[in-house]
Design an enzyme around this catalytic site. Structure first.
Site, PDB file in Angstrom:
ATOM      1  N   ASP A 277       0.786  -1.325  -0.143  1.00  0.00           N
ATOM      2  CA  ASP A 277       0.190   0.026   0.101  1.00  0.00           C
ATOM      3  C   ASP A 277       0.787   1.171   0.017  1.00  0.00           C
ATOM      4  OD1 ASP A 277      -2.666   1.076   0.493  1.00  0.00           O
ATOM      5  OD2 ASP A 277      -1.682   1.837   2.103  1.00  0.00           O
ATOM      6  N   GLU A 319       1.124  -0.713  -5.086  1.00  0.00           N
ATOM      7  CA  GLU A 319      -0.096   0.216  -5.261  1.00  0.00           C
ATOM      8  C   GLU A 319       0.667   1.581  -5.198  1.00  0.00           C
ATOM      9  OE1 GLU A 319      -3.413   3.057  -3.509  1.00  0.00           O
ATOM     10  OE2 GLU A 319      -1.777   2.547  -2.470  1.00  0.00           O
TER      11      GLU A 319
HETATM   12  C1  GLC Z   1      -4.206   3.523  -0.162  1.00  0.00           C
HETATM   13  C2  GLC Z   1      -5.521   2.741   0.030  1.00  0.00           C
HETATM   14  C3  GLC Z   1      -6.443   3.597   0.377  1.00  0.00           C
HETATM   15  C4  GLC Z   1      -5.738   4.286   1.735  1.00  0.00           C
HETATM   16  C5  GLC Z   1      -4.575   4.817   1.654  1.00  0.00           C
HETATM   17  C6  GLC Z   1      -3.981   4.823   3.255  1.00  0.00           C
HETATM   18  O1  GLC Z   1      -4.106   4.835  -1.290  1.00  0.00           O
HETATM   19  O2  GLC Z   1      -5.828   2.171  -1.315  1.00  0.00           O
HETATM   20  O3  GLC Z   1      -7.558   3.281   0.678  1.00  0.00           O
HETATM   21  O4  GLC Z   1      -6.703   5.280   2.258  1.00  0.00           O
HETATM   22  O5  GLC Z   1      -3.509   3.851   0.971  1.00  0.00           O
HETATM   23  O6  GLC Z   1      -3.428   3.642   3.510  1.00  0.00           O
END
Ligand code: GLC
Length: 619
Positions: A277, A319
């Site tokens: 993440d 991500e």
């Molecule tokens: C990523 C997740 C999102 C979250 C953020 C903080 O972007 O997809 O949903 O708010 O990280 O963890």
């Protein structure tokens, strides 16, 4: 110190039968790992001792890896491109919304199999912060399942059942921050200096103010700024996201060692893919936006080397919602592999832009800017996810034709919030500047016009638009991931507006509870959910039969398609034609083809109705 010293620390923990294989993997990955970690932490006087301890802890995790998972590692190491197959299909859901709890998710395995799913991303299910927790993205323990969703034993049982069904479980690994009630945060608040050093804490505003000069904002309206004053710390903690999500300080080697071990403990429970993440934010640097820093990539490469040693069957997924040009780095190179998979957020967003503009110019630009990837790496393609569609990743592509990119993207964003006579029913996400492009929220069905459709014809058009975007994700050459509910054309869920803790975050619009009624209608093509489900399932089946649609098979844009259309060739024998406009489009085929959906031979000049799509194989 020589390499052998470090390798020996790992090997010493292992039983005789495990040692030869571990030695082999170490020979390949230990020098890389040591070089990367020396680059990050080598200046420290205690570096050698720290690295030795890290290797020993990796040895213990290696020894603890269950035999069944070790067998899976061996199988995948022998076939490192296993996840590039056209038979791979992902599905993403919240545990509580999809099955109620982990056991409920297990009960839905037959449904997933029926759809052809081989990869299941369950959104955060580890113990979250008490109270509001950003949909589980504020983790208070990496070693415990959220008690509301089940127990660790339930997780073990679920991973085993999924494995038997041929489905790899993907879990978020939230490594940029922890919740403010994670043990480290609690210890820091209690005055433990070691725990405080796991975070970026500043005694006053001097440094935060300097950093803020060049930092962006993720949630400008609900969580403005990047630092939060924490009374118990008597200081300012770095909080990129919500104030209760404390960014970890990866300049401290203890953070890296702890997080690597936490990931491997989860891997040893049978999690096969980790969605890393917010990877772009891992390293901070004054004078920059503290995103995509070289050290963030070194950290990810080091994590990859560790996975390659201890659990080589495991995949890492980045991500990083960043502009197209920043994306390839997250997959690394043959010499320095990083993640195996990265979200292609530009492709996702550009598909929606093509619908709004009824023109594929920006989408083509994204595809042209998408480089070939190293072996055993792929994009993740998708139509929707649990977050907003962020338009700003497209700034470069939006100005490629000389347009003012901010104005162009702002127009698109307005379109999806339903302005300008649009068929879309979405919501604007946050932005600092009301004239800038904010993100857009909404379920795919609502954004494509199903929710506002008043006639059969409008419903049919909405359905086509939904299939078009799914067709792009399925035929692009990537690992496609469906978002729970889209396969049944589920619409927006407004219940969040009645939950005070969520009302200000419109991402909840697209986080509905699985609709059992729609699911019951999934075979009935006279219903909207049935029509969507059956048409999508058919595309999935066709895809699985065509090696030309594998993630690593060649892809080329055909330049002679009109602007409202995208013509994507997958090798010489497969061609996808997609009409993103509300006008019929013509395209002339060379030779004899067969349309796979209608199962009809075709040739010559085709007329594509508004939003129509053809999947053609050469006869
Ligand atoms: C990523 C997740 C999102 C979250 C953020 C903080 O972007 O997809 O949903 O708010 O990280 O963890």
């Amino acid at each position: 110190m020589p390499s052998k010293v470090f390798s020996d620390r790992l090997l010493a923990v292992l039983s005789d039968d495990l040692r030869p294989q571990a030695a082999q993997r170490l020979a390949a990955a230990e020098p890389v790992l040591r070089r990367l970690l020396a680059g990050l932490y080598g200046e420290r006087a205690d570096f050698d001792a720290w690295l030795g301890d890290l290797m020993e802890s990796l040895g213990a995790l290696y020894a603890a890896r269950p035999a069944e998972l070790r067998a899976l590692d061996a199988k995948r190491a022998a076939q490192p491109e296993w996840f590039l197959s056209q038979r791979m299909l992902g599905y993403c859901a919240y545990v509580q919304n999809f099955g109620g709890d982990l056991n409920g998710v297990a009960a839905r395995i037959p449904y997933l199999r029926e759809l052809g799913v081989s990869y299941l991303h369950l959104l955060p299910f580890l113990r979250p912060r008490e109270g509001e927790n950003d949909g589980g993205f504020a983790v208070s323990s990496f070693d415990e399942v959220d008690p509301a969703l089940g127990s660790n034993a339930d997780l073990d049982a679920l991973t085993a059942q999924l494995r038997t069904a041929g489905i790899s479980l993907c879990s978020d690994f939230i490594l940029n921050h922890v919740a403010d009630d994670h043990a480290w945060a609690l210890a820091a608040k209690a005055g433990d200096a070691g725990a405080r050093a796991m975070f970026h804490v500043f005694p006053d505003r001097a440094m935060p103010d300097r950093y803020e000069r060049t930092l962006g904002q993720v949630f400008p309206q609900v969580a403005p700024g990047n630092f939060s004053f924490v009374e118990a710390l008597d200081g300012w903690a770095w909080t990129t996201f919500y104030p209760y999500q404390w960014d970890l300080n990866y300049a401290n080697p203890a953070v890296f060692a702890e997080m690597a071990a936490a990931l491997l403990r989860l891997a040893n429970r049978g999690i096969e893919v980790f969605r890393l993440d917010s990877t772009a934010f891992l390293w901070k640097r004054e004078g920059t936006n503290s995103m995509n820093q070289p050290e963030a990539h070194q950290l990810l490469q080091a994590l990859r080397a560790i996975v390659d040693i201890v659990a080589p069957g495991v995949l890492l997924k980045a991500e990083a919602i960043v502009p197209t040009r920043e994306l390839p780095a997250y997959l690394g190179s043959a010499a320095a592999p990083e993640c195996h998979i990265a979200y292609h957020s530009s492709l996702m967003a550009a598909g929606w832009v093509a619908l709004a503009e009824q023109d594929t110019g920006m989408l083509r630009e994204v595809i042209r800017n998408t480089p070939a990837l190293p072996a055993a790496a792929t994009w993740l393609s998708y139509v929707r996810c649990h977050d907003d569609i962020g338009w700003n990743v497209l700034r470069a592509e939006a100005s490629a034709d000389g347009s003012d990119s901010a104005a162009r993207l702002a127009r698109v964003a307005r379109f999806f919030s339903g302005a300008e006579g649009s068929y879309a029913t979405g919501a604007a996400f946050q932005s600092t500047d009301p004239n800038a492009a904010h993100g857009s929220n909404g379920m795919a069905a609502s954004l494509t016009g199903l929710q506002s459709a008043a006639t059969e014809e409008e419903r049919a058009l909405a359905l086509r638009r939904m299939l078009l975007l799914h067709g792009l994700a399925l035929s692009f050459g990537a690992l496609p991931v469906l978002y729970m509910g889209d396969e049944l054309a589920m619409e927006n869920d407004y219940s969040y507006l009645h939950r005070p803790q969520h009302a200000m975050d419109s991402r909840w619009l697209q986080r509905p509870v699985f609709d059992q009624q729609r699911w019951k209608h999934r075979y009935d093509v006279s219903t909207v959910p049935g029509a969507m489900h059956q048409a999508l399932a058919k595309l999935v089946r066709i895809r699985s039969r065509h090696a030309a649609l594998a993630a690593n098979a060649p892809r080329a844009l055909l330049a002679d398609a009109p602007e409202g259309m995208l013509a994507l060739a997958r090798g010489a024998r497969f061609l996808t034609l997609m009409n993103f406009s509300g006008q019929p489009q013509r395209f002339t085929l060379q030779g004899e083809w067969r349309e796979c959906v209608a199962e009809q031979a075709t040739s010559g000049t085709l007329v594509l109705e508004p939003y129509a799509m053809y999947w053609l194989e050469r006869e």
